[in-house]
Design an enzyme around this catalytic site. Structure first.
Site, PDB file in Angstrom:
ATOM      1  N   GLU A   5      -8.517  -5.264  -2.269  1.00 40.60           N
ATOM      2  CA  GLU A   5      -8.616  -3.802  -2.255  1.00 40.60           C
ATOM      3  C   GLU A   5      -8.383  -3.199  -3.632  1.00 40.60           C
ATOM      4  OE1 GLU A   5      -7.896  -5.069   1.919  1.00 40.60           O
ATOM      5  OE2 GLU A   5      -6.921  -5.547   0.002  1.00 40.60           O
ATOM      6  N   GLN A  16     -11.861  -1.484   4.236  1.00 41.32           N
ATOM      7  CA  GLN A  16     -12.244  -1.716   5.633  1.00 41.32           C
ATOM      8  C   GLN A  16     -11.502  -0.826   6.626  1.00 41.32           C
ATOM      9  OE1 GLN A  16     -12.016  -5.878   7.054  1.00 41.32           O
ATOM     10  NE2 GLN A  16     -14.144  -5.984   6.416  1.00 41.32           N
ATOM     11  N   PHE A  17     -10.212  -0.668   6.441  1.00 48.91           N
ATOM     12  CA  PHE A  17      -9.402   0.195   7.298  1.00 48.91           C
ATOM     13  C   PHE A  17      -8.403   0.930   6.420  1.00 48.91           C
ATOM     14  CE2 PHE A  17     -10.781  -3.158  10.160  1.00 48.91           C
ATOM     15  CZ  PHE A  17     -11.160  -2.450  11.301  1.00 48.91           C
ATOM     16  N   ILE A  25      -5.450   0.312   2.493  1.00 43.63           N
ATOM     17  CA  ILE A  25      -5.698   0.918   1.187  1.00 43.63           C
ATOM     18  C   ILE A  25      -4.481   0.784   0.274  1.00 43.63           C
ATOM     19  CG2 ILE A  25      -4.869   3.271   1.636  1.00 43.63           C
ATOM     20  CD1 ILE A  25      -7.380   4.256   0.132  1.00 43.63           C
ATOM     21  N   PRO A  83      -2.649  -1.681  -0.985  1.00 41.23           N
ATOM     22  CA  PRO A  83      -2.713  -2.543  -2.171  1.00 41.23           C
ATOM     23  C   PRO A  83      -3.525  -1.941  -3.319  1.00 41.23           C
ATOM     24  CG  PRO A  83      -3.117  -3.815  -0.173  1.00 41.23           C
ATOM     25  CD  PRO A  83      -3.130  -2.380   0.231  1.00 41.23           C
ATOM     26  N   HIS A 113      -4.799  -0.905  12.286  1.00 42.87           N
ATOM     27  CA  HIS A 113      -6.206  -0.504  12.255  1.00 42.87           C
ATOM     28  C   HIS A 113      -6.387   0.915  12.771  1.00 42.87           C
ATOM     29  CE1 HIS A 113      -6.314  -4.918  12.276  1.00 42.87           C
ATOM     30  NE2 HIS A 113      -7.471  -4.814  11.653  1.00 42.87           N
TER      31      HIS A 113
END
Length: 690
Positions: A411, A433-434, A438, A440, A480
């Site tokens: 990420e 992706q989710f 975010i 990291p 998620h």
């Protein structure tokens, strides 16, 4: 060993003399040089050797101890001193940044993207530059700026050995090797990480660490010896320039000065250790070498005296230079947006209603058809899957694997590389992706992306569209289902949009892509297919290809009856995303009494419409899916209360999710945590009855 021309050695000695006397005069004037700074003493040889091979068209990221490299690139002591003293005419940041934190884009020297103080963080953005150069070289050669002699450009990333232990450095190494990027990682190893020794903090040096990355060539050199450094770098630079692959150079150097002016060497270093380092002084080594080559003491003293005089003259001039105008403190947070009015046809005749997920797909497809500099990458967005939500399905087949491709689970690299891609003229669209993953990437988003425009005085805005699926529904579970808008909105220097329907999705995505600043687009997973009960309104007639919706414009998603407003029997709901659908469903129970404002963009925020609506109704609920305490919604409620206090007929309320650390997996527990139309209708009823 190849012989080096005497004129080059004399020029290098002059630059080392400048660095020597600059460090000396800063130390003599500590009360004047009040801002924290580092000098290059001990590192001069390797830095000047590297500078000697860089050309116009190349890119370099010096780090905060690289003043000698900057001198070698052609910057004057006076220019560097303006930054040292944070003066108005600091050519890099206008008084906003520390010493030796350059950025440069004038075409007469190598380009330098914005440089931060966070050690190791520059490696991903700089690798992103190399990624962009490789792309232009292979797919848009007419957009590639070559060096004056027609050579292909290279990228140099300078870093200290202690920073190699940062995890993000390994992400950059992985990508550079995988894509065979033309970058040199110049590691200056002085065996210190502030007050910690190498033996205390790492099990291997950069050279040994690089052995774990097959395909990353590497060498060790004595970075205190200019001639050895120059000859070694000549071969490395030629290899990277011709063969287009990454290389790591580990240069052992002494640290002769302080870590910084505020963390002084006498605080943590012993006199015997310092004396041992001084025998490796690059300045003295080059001086002795020149004497051996036939130069006289008088010639060398003349060069040194001239350098000292220039340093003293430039320092006095810099001290007398103007301070920044405080009225400019808010300049350059963003560069002006290119889309400021809504245009195109929102509901063209003959078009079908589409889902939000398709609106995103169609928008990106149209963007990429029109703009060859648009590139899409992230985890699983490539050919086989097209995103875990199929929001990029078919794009790789249509545009090729070079324009739509997968990355590793990185990420930080996905987001941070957009800095470099943007700097070379590409327009990246990237995806995390989710929302829960975010975090990291926050180092890059906060440290590099958000500050780049401001700290470069507008020279390096980051044009990047960052897509992030968010929100909870149907048992997505604790990793998620997260909402992250409050976290993002604490970061100044980025824009945040959050569409609630397909038409807005397409129009906002076009505007976000065209915006020359970084934009994060939050996309609620529960609205993608309108499968959640009550969200069919997210499906809309597909807007025309030329439809663009500017950022910062809210909309009235549901209007109350004028008569109920005039009678004082109405309430407004200020919300966004899934909240729009909860609000509209709840409003059905109170015909004509509820007005719903869809913010659409959370920053910039349409405060004008928000305040106008609240003043009209006198009663307001701010609705969010996020956990309520300390949220964006609560902050907005505070602003509304302040600006609309005289018009309020009831205390302003905020409704959000329960203040839990995560969204539970079980759907019953999930529903218990989240707001809903039913819960909102109870709040509305109480507010109207009171």
């Amino acid at each position: 060993m190849t012989g080096i021309e005497l004129d080059l050695l004399k020029k290098t000695f002059r630059h080392m003399s400048l660095a020597y006397y600059m460090a000396e005069i800063y130390e003599q004037n500590r009360s004047v040089c009040k801002y924290v700074h580092s000098t290059s003493r001990g590192h001069e040889a390797i830095q000047l050797a590297m500078a000697g091979f860089l050309k116009k068209g190349d890119y370099v990221s010096p780090y905060y101890r690289d003043e000698s490299m900057l001198l070698g690139l052609g910057f004057t002591p006076y220019e560097l001193m303006l930054q040292l003293l944070a003066k108005a005419d600091d050519p890099f940041t206008g008084g906003r940044e520390y010493y030796s934190h350059p950025n440069y884009r004038n075409g007469d020297k190598p380009t330098i993207i914005h440089q931060s103080s966070a050690t190791g963080m520059q490696v991903i953005p700089t690798t992103g530059v190399a990624q962009g150069i490789k792309y232009l070289e292979e797919h848009l050669p007419s957009n590639l700026i070559r060096t004056p002699d027609g050579s292909l450009p290279i990228v140099v990333c300078s870093l200290g050995d202690a920073s190699v232990t940062e995890g993000e450095v390994s992400e950059a190494f992985q990508f550079a090797i995988l894509k065979q990027l033309p970058i040199i990682y110049l590691v200056q190893d002085n065996s210190w990480g502030i007050s910690a020794t190498a033996e205390e903090t790492r099990v291997m040096d950069a050279y040994d660490y690089a052995s774990g990355f097959p395909g990353l060539d590497r060498i060790r050199i004595d970075g205190s010896d200019f001639e050895e450094s120059y000859n070694a770098l000549a071969a490395v630079v030629e290899t990277v320039r011709q063969e287009r692959r990454p290389f790591l150079v580990q240069a052992h150097v002494p640290l002769l000065g302080h870590h910084t002016s505020g963390v002084r060497k006498e605080f943590y270093r012993q006199s015997a250790e310092l004396a041992g380092q001084s025998i490796r002084d690059p300045y003295l080594k080059l001086r002795n070498s020149l004497l051996e080559k036939g130069l006289t003491e008088e010639e060398l003293n003349s060069i040194a005296v001239e350098a000292e005089q220039q340093v003293r003259t430039d320092f006095q001039k810099a001290v007398q230079a103007s301070e920044p105008d405080p009225d400019t403190v808010a300049d350059h947070v963003f560069v002006p947006a290119t889309v400021i009015v809504e245009s195109g046809t929102r509901e063209p005749k003959g078009k079908d209603r589409i889902m939000m997920v398709d609106a995103a797909l169609f928008a990106i497809r149209e963007i990429m058809e029109k703009d060859p500099t648009a590139i899409l990458y992230g985890q699983d967005v490539g050919r086989r899957l097209g995103g875990v939500f199929r929001e990029a399905a078919t794009l790789a087949e249509k545009f090729g694997d070079h324009r739509v491709f997968n990355t590793a689970i990185q990420e930080a690299y996905i987001i941070g590389s957009t800095v470099g891609m943007s700097a070379v003229g590409l327009k990246p669209i990237v995806e995390v992706q989710f929302a829960d993953y975010i975090y990291p990437a926050l180092n890059q988003l906060v440290t590099e992306i958000s500050k780049s425009c401001y700290l470069s005085c507008g020279k390096f805005p980051v044009q990047a569209l960052i897509r992030v699926p968010v929100g909870a529904y149907g048992g997505g579970g604790p990793y998620h289902s997260g909402s992250i808008e409050s976290t993002l909105l604490t970061i100044k220097g980025i824009k945040v949009v959050y569409p609630s329907n397909a038409a807005d999705m397409k129009g906002l995505m076009k505007a976000a892509f065209l915006d020359p600043n970084p934009v994060v687009m939050l996309e609620h997973k529960g609205l993608y297919w309108s499968k959640v009960p009550g969200t069919d309104g997210a499906r809309c007639i597909e807007p025309s290809e030329d439809y663009i919706l500017p950022l910062g414009k809210a909309a009235v998603a549901l209007e109350a009856f004028r008569t109920t407003v005039e009678e004082g029997d109405s309430v407004c709901i200020i919300t966004y995303g899934m909240g729009v659908h909860w609000a509209k469903a709840a409003a059905a129970i109170f015909p004509g009494q509820v007005e719903v404002v869809d913010l659409r963009t959370l920053f910039p925020l349409d405060e004008e419409l928000v305040y106008e609506t609240v003043r009209k109704h006198g009663k307001c609920i701010v609705l969010t899916e996020e956990q309520q305490n300390n949220s964006f919604a609560e902050a907005l409620a505070g602003r509304i209360s302040y600006n609309c206090f005289r018009w309020l007929d009831a205390p302003l309320e905020v409704m959000g999710a329960l203040n839990l650390p995560a969204v539970p997996m079980n759907t019953i527990l999930e529903s218990a945590m989240l707001p809903s139309a039913q819960k909102l209708s109870q709040r509305i009823r109480i507010m109207l009855e009171n």
